[in-house]
Design an enzyme around this catalytic site. Sequence first.
Site, PDB file in Angstrom:
ATOM      1  N   TRP A  13      -2.979  -2.726  -1.541  1.00 38.21           N
ATOM      2  CA  TRP A  13      -2.570  -4.095  -1.855  1.00 38.21           C
ATOM      3  C   TRP A  13      -3.330  -4.960  -0.843  1.00 38.21           C
ATOM      4  O   TRP A  13      -3.092  -4.881   0.358  1.00 38.21           O
ATOM      5  CB  TRP A  13      -1.057  -4.215  -1.676  1.00 38.21           C
ATOM      6  CG  TRP A  13      -0.476  -5.514  -2.112  1.00 38.21           C
ATOM      7  CD1 TRP A  13      -0.181  -5.895  -3.383  1.00 38.21           C
ATOM      8  CD2 TRP A  13      -0.078  -6.604  -1.261  1.00 38.21           C
ATOM      9  NE1 TRP A  13       0.365  -7.155  -3.373  1.00 38.21           N
ATOM     10  CE2 TRP A  13       0.442  -7.617  -2.089  1.00 38.21           C
ATOM     11  CE3 TRP A  13      -0.119  -6.826   0.105  1.00 38.21           C
ATOM     12  CZ2 TRP A  13       0.920  -8.815  -1.600  1.00 38.21           C
ATOM     13  CZ3 TRP A  13       0.351  -8.028   0.601  1.00 38.21           C
ATOM     14  CH2 TRP A  13       0.868  -9.002  -0.257  1.00 38.21           C
ATOM     15  N   HIS A  58      17.919 -37.277  -3.630  1.00 39.09           N
ATOM     16  CA  HIS A  58      17.221 -37.395  -2.338  1.00 39.09           C
ATOM     17  C   HIS A  58      15.739 -37.053  -2.464  1.00 39.09           C
ATOM     18  O   HIS A  58      15.060 -36.853  -1.471  1.00 39.09           O
ATOM     19  CB  HIS A  58      17.892 -36.502  -1.288  1.00 39.09           C
ATOM     20  CG  HIS A  58      19.296 -36.908  -0.990  1.00 39.09           C
ATOM     21  ND1 HIS A  58      19.605 -38.041  -0.276  1.00 39.09           N
ATOM     22  CD2 HIS A  58      20.482 -36.352  -1.346  1.00 39.09           C
ATOM     23  CE1 HIS A  58      20.915 -38.162  -0.183  1.00 39.09           C
ATOM     24  NE2 HIS A  58      21.483 -37.148  -0.831  1.00 39.09           N
ATOM     25  N   GLU A  66       8.082 -15.655 -10.008  1.00 44.98           N
ATOM     26  CA  GLU A  66       7.364 -14.422  -9.641  1.00 44.98           C
ATOM     27  C   GLU A  66       6.906 -13.613 -10.848  1.00 44.98           C
ATOM     28  O   GLU A  66       5.883 -12.943 -10.774  1.00 44.98           O
ATOM     29  CB  GLU A  66       8.126 -13.574  -8.618  1.00 44.98           C
ATOM     30  CG  GLU A  66       9.374 -12.909  -9.080  1.00 44.98           C
ATOM     31  CD  GLU A  66      10.052 -12.098  -7.962  1.00 44.98           C
ATOM     32  OE1 GLU A  66       9.389 -11.671  -7.019  1.00 44.98           O
ATOM     33  OE2 GLU A  66      11.260 -11.891  -8.067  1.00 44.98           O
ATOM     34  N   ARG A 117       5.361  -0.230  -6.062  1.00 46.71           N
ATOM     35  CA  ARG A 117       5.253  -1.081  -4.870  1.00 46.71           C
ATOM     36  C   ARG A 117       4.279  -2.230  -5.068  1.00 46.71           C
ATOM     37  O   ARG A 117       4.286  -3.184  -4.301  1.00 46.71           O
ATOM     38  CB  ARG A 117       4.726  -0.259  -3.693  1.00 46.71           C
ATOM     39  CG  ARG A 117       5.677   0.780  -3.242  1.00 46.71           C
ATOM     40  CD  ARG A 117       5.011   1.653  -2.222  1.00 46.71           C
ATOM     41  NE  ARG A 117       6.036   2.265  -1.411  1.00 46.71           N
ATOM     42  CZ  ARG A 117       6.012   2.314  -0.083  1.00 46.71           C
ATOM     43  NH1 ARG A 117       5.021   1.826   0.589  1.00 46.71           N
ATOM     44  NH2 ARG A 117       6.992   2.867   0.576  1.00 46.71           N
ATOM     45  N   LYS A 123       6.499  -4.468  -4.121  1.00 49.33           N
ATOM     46  CA  LYS A 123       7.936  -4.178  -4.133  1.00 49.33           C
ATOM     47  C   LYS A 123       8.507  -4.142  -2.716  1.00 49.33           C
ATOM     48  O   LYS A 123       9.570  -4.691  -2.456  1.00 49.33           O
ATOM     49  CB  LYS A 123       8.189  -2.847  -4.857  1.00 49.33           C
ATOM     50  CG  LYS A 123       9.666  -2.508  -5.025  1.00 49.33           C
ATOM     51  CD  LYS A 123      10.361  -3.482  -5.947  1.00 49.33           C
ATOM     52  CE  LYS A 123      11.848  -3.216  -6.077  1.00 49.33           C
ATOM     53  NZ  LYS A 123      12.552  -4.401  -6.609  1.00 49.33           N
ATOM     54  N   LYS A 179      12.959 -15.851  -9.481  1.00 46.11           N
ATOM     55  CA  LYS A 179      12.750 -14.856 -10.539  1.00 46.11           C
ATOM     56  C   LYS A 179      11.737 -15.361 -11.544  1.00 46.11           C
ATOM     57  O   LYS A 179      10.819 -14.661 -11.927  1.00 46.11           O
ATOM     58  CB  LYS A 179      14.099 -14.638 -11.231  1.00 46.11           C
ATOM     59  CG  LYS A 179      14.650 -13.327 -11.543  1.00 46.11           C
ATOM     60  CD  LYS A 179      14.945 -12.276 -10.594  1.00 46.11           C
ATOM     61  CE  LYS A 179      14.116 -12.111  -9.369  1.00 46.11           C
ATOM     62  NZ  LYS A 179      14.822 -11.426  -8.308  1.00 46.11           N
ATOM     63  N   CYS A 183       0.826  -1.225   0.000  1.00 42.22           N
ATOM     64  CA  CYS A 183       0.000   0.000   0.000  1.00 42.22           C
ATOM     65  C   CYS A 183       0.856   1.270   0.000  1.00 42.22           C
ATOM     66  O   CYS A 183       1.956   1.299   0.536  1.00 42.22           O
ATOM     67  CB  CYS A 183      -0.870   0.040   1.242  1.00 42.22           C
ATOM     68  SG  CYS A 183      -1.894  -1.391   1.448  1.00 42.22           S
ATOM     69  N   GLU A 185      17.588 -18.397  -6.649  1.00 44.41           N
ATOM     70  CA  GLU A 185      17.231 -17.070  -7.165  1.00 44.41           C
ATOM     71  C   GLU A 185      16.643 -17.180  -8.585  1.00 44.41           C
ATOM     72  O   GLU A 185      15.667 -16.499  -8.915  1.00 44.41           O
ATOM     73  CB  GLU A 185      18.478 -16.161  -7.138  1.00 44.41           C
ATOM     74  CG  GLU A 185      18.378 -14.839  -7.876  1.00 44.41           C
ATOM     75  CD  GLU A 185      17.326 -13.868  -7.318  1.00 44.41           C
ATOM     76  OE1 GLU A 185      16.634 -14.206  -6.354  1.00 44.41           O
ATOM     77  OE2 GLU A 185      17.182 -12.790  -7.908  1.00 44.41           O
ATOM     78  N   ASN A 198      -1.905   1.894   5.805  1.00 45.44           N
ATOM     79  CA  ASN A 198      -0.959   0.845   5.391  1.00 45.44           C
ATOM     80  C   ASN A 198      -0.707  -0.059   6.587  1.00 45.44           C
ATOM     81  O   ASN A 198      -0.683   0.436   7.713  1.00 45.44           O
ATOM     82  CB  ASN A 198       0.406   1.431   5.013  1.00 45.44           C
ATOM     83  CG  ASN A 198       0.367   2.213   3.739  1.00 45.44           C
ATOM     84  OD1 ASN A 198      -0.642   2.244   3.062  1.00 45.44           O
ATOM     85  ND2 ASN A 198       1.472   2.859   3.423  1.00 45.44           N
ATOM     86  N   GLY A 199      -0.421  -1.328   6.331  1.00 49.31           N
ATOM     87  CA  GLY A 199      -0.077  -2.220   7.439  1.00 49.31           C
ATOM     88  C   GLY A 199      -1.281  -2.979   7.948  1.00 49.31           C
ATOM     89  O   GLY A 199      -2.311  -3.064   7.281  1.00 49.31           O
TER      90      GLY A 199
HETATM   91  C1  AGP Z   1      12.658 -10.302  -5.408  1.00 46.05           C
HETATM   92  O1  AGP Z   1      12.562 -10.417  -6.776  1.00 46.05           O
HETATM   93  C2  AGP Z   1      11.409 -10.190  -4.689  1.00 46.05           C
HETATM   94  N1  AGP Z   1      10.490  -9.323  -5.260  1.00 46.05           N
HETATM   95  C3  AGP Z   1      11.462 -10.241  -3.168  1.00 46.05           C
HETATM   96  O2  AGP Z   1      11.803 -11.555  -2.856  1.00 46.05           O
HETATM   97  C4  AGP Z   1      12.397  -9.282  -2.401  1.00 46.05           C
HETATM   98  O3  AGP Z   1      13.732  -9.596  -2.660  1.00 46.05           O
HETATM   99  C5  AGP Z   1      12.088  -9.393  -0.901  1.00 46.05           C
HETATM  100  O4  AGP Z   1      10.761  -9.008  -0.676  1.00 46.05           O
HETATM  101  C6  AGP Z   1      13.021  -8.586  -0.045  1.00 46.05           C
HETATM  102  O5  AGP Z   1      12.942  -7.225  -0.333  1.00 46.05           O
HETATM  103  P1  AGP Z   1      13.999  -6.201   0.230  1.00 46.05           P
HETATM  104  O6  AGP Z   1      15.318  -6.555  -0.361  1.00 46.05           O
HETATM  105  O7  AGP Z   1      13.496  -4.867  -0.215  1.00 46.05           O
HETATM  106  O8  AGP Z   1      14.007  -6.347   1.716  1.00 46.05           O
END
Ligand code: AGP
Length: 614
Positions: free
Chosen positions: A78, A506, A490, A27, A609, A487, A2, A483, A103-104
Amino acid sequence: MCGIVAVVGKNQAYKYVLEGLKRLEYRGYDSSGIAYFSEKKLNHVKSVGKLNKLIKKISLLDIEPLNKSSLAMGHTRWATHGKVDLNNTHPIISNNKVAVVHNGIIENYKFLKNNLLLDGYAFNSLTDTEVIPHMFYKYLKAGKSFLESGRLILKLLEGAFAFLAISNDNKNEIFVSRKTSPLVIGMGDGFHVVGSDAQSISHMVDKVIYLEDGDYALISDLEVKIFNEKDENVNRRTINVNIDHGLISKEGYRHFMEKEIFEQPSVLINTISSLINENNEIVLDLEKIGIQINKGITICAAGTSYYAAMVGKYWIEKLSGISVNVDLASEYRYRSPVTSSFSSMLVISQSGESIDTLMAMREGKKSNLKTCAIVNVDQSTIDREADHTIYTRVGPEIGVASTKSFTSQLIVLLMLALKLAKKLNKINMKQYLKFVDDIKVLPSTLSKILKLNDKVIDVSQKIKNAKNVLFLGRGNLYPIALEGALKLKEISYIHAEGFAAGEMKHGPIALIEEDLPVIMFLTSDGLEDKAISNLQEAISRGANTILISDKKCINKSQFFTSKIEIPSFDKDFNSIFAPIFMAIPAQLLAYHIARERGTDVDQPRNLAKSVTVE
Ligand code: AGP
C-alpha cells in the site's frame, strides 16, 4: 495496509505464500510481489494492481523450478513512499543478492540513503525500504553473517516497521524483525512461516509465536532463533490459533460489506451474550478496566471507532455522571494531555492494529493510566499490550468500511455505561433490567431495521449522482451523522460531511443549494423540534431533505423529500438506543450508493483496513 507472508522449508512455497497474500487482501494494497530461490538464484515477480495479475504472471513461468523452491516471501504494498509502480513494489532487491519486504515506515531513510549514495549504491525505487537490502548487501560483502548484518541494520533504523530479508548466500534462512508493526511466526512440521497476522498463515499452521516489540529472528526450515531488543536470545510463548481454515466467503452476498451489514443481528448475539450472564448481570469488571468512580475516563480511537467513542461519551456521562474525554488517537499522542483527573484509558479498535490508537495507548500507559482495549481481533497488538481487553466478537471484518464492528463497539460502550450507572445508583434495578432486556432483543430489532433495505435503495437512487451530501444529527445522533458521512465518502467517493444540526446556521448552511441531499437522523429525545427547525432553512432553499427517524417523530414535518421510518422495538421507544438503530440505514445507504456507482466497495481506492503507518 501492506501485508507480508513467507515460507521456508516447504516445496511449492510460492503457492502457500500467494494463498497467504490473498488472506491479507482485505487490508488494502495497490501492488504485490514475491521473491524465491530457484536454480540457485534469487528470483522475483512483481505486479501492479490486484493479486490475480501477479498470479497470472507467475503462471507463465517455468513451473518445475518454481515448484521445487522451498523458500518464498511475498508482499502486498500500500504505497506510502513513491507512487504505485513496479520499481516501488516489494520485494526490493539489492545487487541480485538480497531481497526485502517491509511494512511501516523507516523515518530516517533519507539520512541512510545519503550515506549509501556516497558509498556508490544506486537506488531503483523511491521507497524508504530500499536502504535495508542495500545495507544487508554492504554488511554481507564486508564479511558479516546474515544475522549480524540484520542486527547492525536494526541499530540504525528509526520508525515503526516490520521487515523480512533473504539473501543468496543463505538460501534456507529468513531474517525477520518487528518494531511496532505486527508479525507472527507459524511453527510447522519441518518448515516455518511468517505472516502479518495469524489469519494469513492459518492455512499452513495452527501454532504461532507473536514476536514482541523490538524482537528479531533468524528462521530456517528447522529452527527459529529469536532475539530481543537487547540482542538476548529469548523464547516466546507458542500459542494455538483457532482460526477458520480456508478463505472467508461472501456467502452469496455481492460484497463483504453487504454480508457484514446483514450479519449484524447474528454476530451481535455473540457480543451481547459474552457480556450478559444468566442472572442478567453485565459481566464487565470495572476494576480491571481501571475505573475509579471519582475519576474520569479518557477514550482514544480513530475513524469509525472514534465515532463509537463519541457516542460512548454521551451514554456514560448521561447514564452514570462519570466524565469522559474523547480524543482522536492521532492527536492524543502529540498534544501533551493532562491526565490527572482520569484513572483509565479506553482504546477502541476493530483491528487492534491501528498505529495511532496503539501509540495513544502507550502514551496512556506512560501517564500511569490503566488501559482497557475494546477490540475485535484476538491477539492483535493492542489486545496484547492493553492491561485489559473487552472483545467485540463479531468475527473477521473484511470490507474496509467498518459496519458490524461499529455496532458491536456501541453495544459494549452502552453496557459499560449501564454497569456504571447501576454501580453509582443512577438507575434503579427496574430500569437496569429493562435496559438489559432491550439489549437482549437488539438483534431481532436490527433484523426488522434491515428489512428497510428496499426503501433505502429507493432513496439511494435519488442521491447516487450527487456531488455533495450533508448528514445532520443532534445529541447521540451527531456521531451517527459523522459516521454516515464517513461511510459514504470512503466507498462512493462522494464528498460528504456530517454536522451537529445546531451548527447549521454557524456556517454549513452556506452550502445549501437546490437539490443538495441533506440527510437528518432524528429521534424522540426532546430535541426533535429544535432539530427540525435547524433544517427549516435548508428545506426552504430547495435542498433534497431525507429524514431517518423513529415512529414518534417521523411525521413532525411534512416538508421532507423522503422519509425512512425506523421500527421501534417496543412502545416505550428509548432514544438511548437510537445510534445503534440509525447506524444501519446509514450503512445501507452508503453501500447501495457505492454499488450503483460501481466502485470497489470492499477495497476502496487509497484505503487500508488496518492503518499500521502514521
Ligand atoms: C471505517 O470505515 C474506516 N475504514 C476507518 O475509519 C477505521 O474505522 C479506522 O481506521 C480505525 O480502525 P480500527 O478500528 O481497526 O482501529
